[in-house]
Design an enzyme around this catalytic site. Structure first.
Site, short mmCIF file in Angstrom:
data_model
loop_
_atom_site.label_atom_id
_atom_site.label_comp_id
_atom_site.label_asym_id
_atom_site.label_seq_id
_atom_site.Cartn_x
_atom_site.Cartn_y
_atom_site.Cartn_z
N CYS A 79 0.88 -1.01 0.01
CA CYS A 79 0.16 0.12 0.05
C CYS A 79 0.85 1.07 -0.16
O CYS A 79 1.72 1.44 0.61
CB CYS A 79 -0.81 -0.21 1.35
N CYS A 122 0.92 3.25 3.67
CA CYS A 122 1.20 2.94 4.71
C CYS A 122 2.41 1.88 4.58
O CYS A 122 3.20 1.61 5.91
CB CYS A 122 0.24 2.32 5.77
N CYS A 128 -7.03 -1.03 2.26
CA CYS A 128 -5.96 -1.25 2.94
C CYS A 128 -6.46 -1.34 4.57
O CYS A 128 -7.14 -0.62 4.80
CB CYS A 128 -4.83 -0.59 2.96
N CYS A 181 -4.41 1.40 6.89
CA CYS A 181 -4.73 2.94 6.62
C CYS A 181 -6.03 3.07 6.19
O CYS A 181 -6.15 4.51 5.95
CB CYS A 181 -3.52 3.71 5.89
N CYS A 228 -9.70 -6.80 -8.31
CA CYS A 228 -9.16 -5.83 -9.31
C CYS A 228 -8.61 -4.69 -8.80
O CYS A 228 -9.49 -3.82 -8.08
CB CYS A 228 -10.64 -5.57 -10.31
#
Length: 142
Positions: free
Chosen positions: A57, A60, A106, A109, A129
C-alpha cells in the site's frame, strides 16, 4: 464475496487530509482517499509486472498482494485471486453504480484499493481488481 473472512487485527494508521496530500501524488490521493479509479492500462499501474515480489500500500507500506496470487484478467488493472494473507485487506459494499459492488481497502490505513468480484480463477474464484497506482511493488530478493 463468497467465503471471504478478514478478521486479523492490525494497528491502524490515521492521517489528516493535509498529511495524505503531502504523502501521495494527486492521482494516488484521488484513488486512495476519494475512492476514484484509474483508467484501465494506465502506464505504471503494475498491470504488466511479471517479476516475483510483493505489492505494498502506498499509504502505509503494508504488504497486501503477492505476485504468486496475480493473474492476467485482461481488464487493464492488476488482478489477484486473493490478498497476501487474511486480514490485510478489508471490504465493504459500494453502491456508487447501479448495482452493489464489494470495495476493498487497506486494513491498516483505509486506502481504497479497488473492488473484488466472484469471476476469478481457481482456487478462490475471486478477482481482486486493484488500482495499481496505489501500489508499490517490491521485487523479491534474488
Amino acid at each position: 464475496v463468497k467465503g471471504q473472512s478478514m478478521s486479523k487485527t492490525l494497528p491502524q494508521i490515521t492521517r489528516t487530509d493535509a498529511e495524505w496530500r503531502a504523502l501521495l501524488t494527486p492521482e494516488q490521493y484521488q484513488i486512495a482517499r476519494k475512492e476514484s479509479t484509474e483508467r484501465a492500462f494506465t502506464p505504471g499501474n503494475h498491470n504488466d509486472e511479471k517479476r516475483s515480489g510483493v505489492y505494498h500500500c502506498v499509504g502505509c507500506g503494508t504488504g497486501l498482494w503477492s505476485s504468486a496470487h496475480k493473474f492476467d484478467s485482461g481488464t487493464g488493472w492488476p488482478s489477484f485471486w486473493q490478498p497476501i494473507e487474511p486480514g490485510v485487506v478489508g471490504t465493504k459494499k459500494d453502491f456508487k453504480l447501479v448495482w452493489p459492488r464489494t470495495e476493498c481497502h487497506c486494513a491498516v490505513c483505509g486506502s481504497h484499493m479497488g473492488h473484488v468480484f466472484d469471476d476469478g480463477p481457481p482456487p478462490t474464484g475471486q478477482r481482486w481488481c486493484i488500482n495499481g497506482l496505489v501500489l508499490e511493488f517490491r521485487p523479491a530478493k534474488a
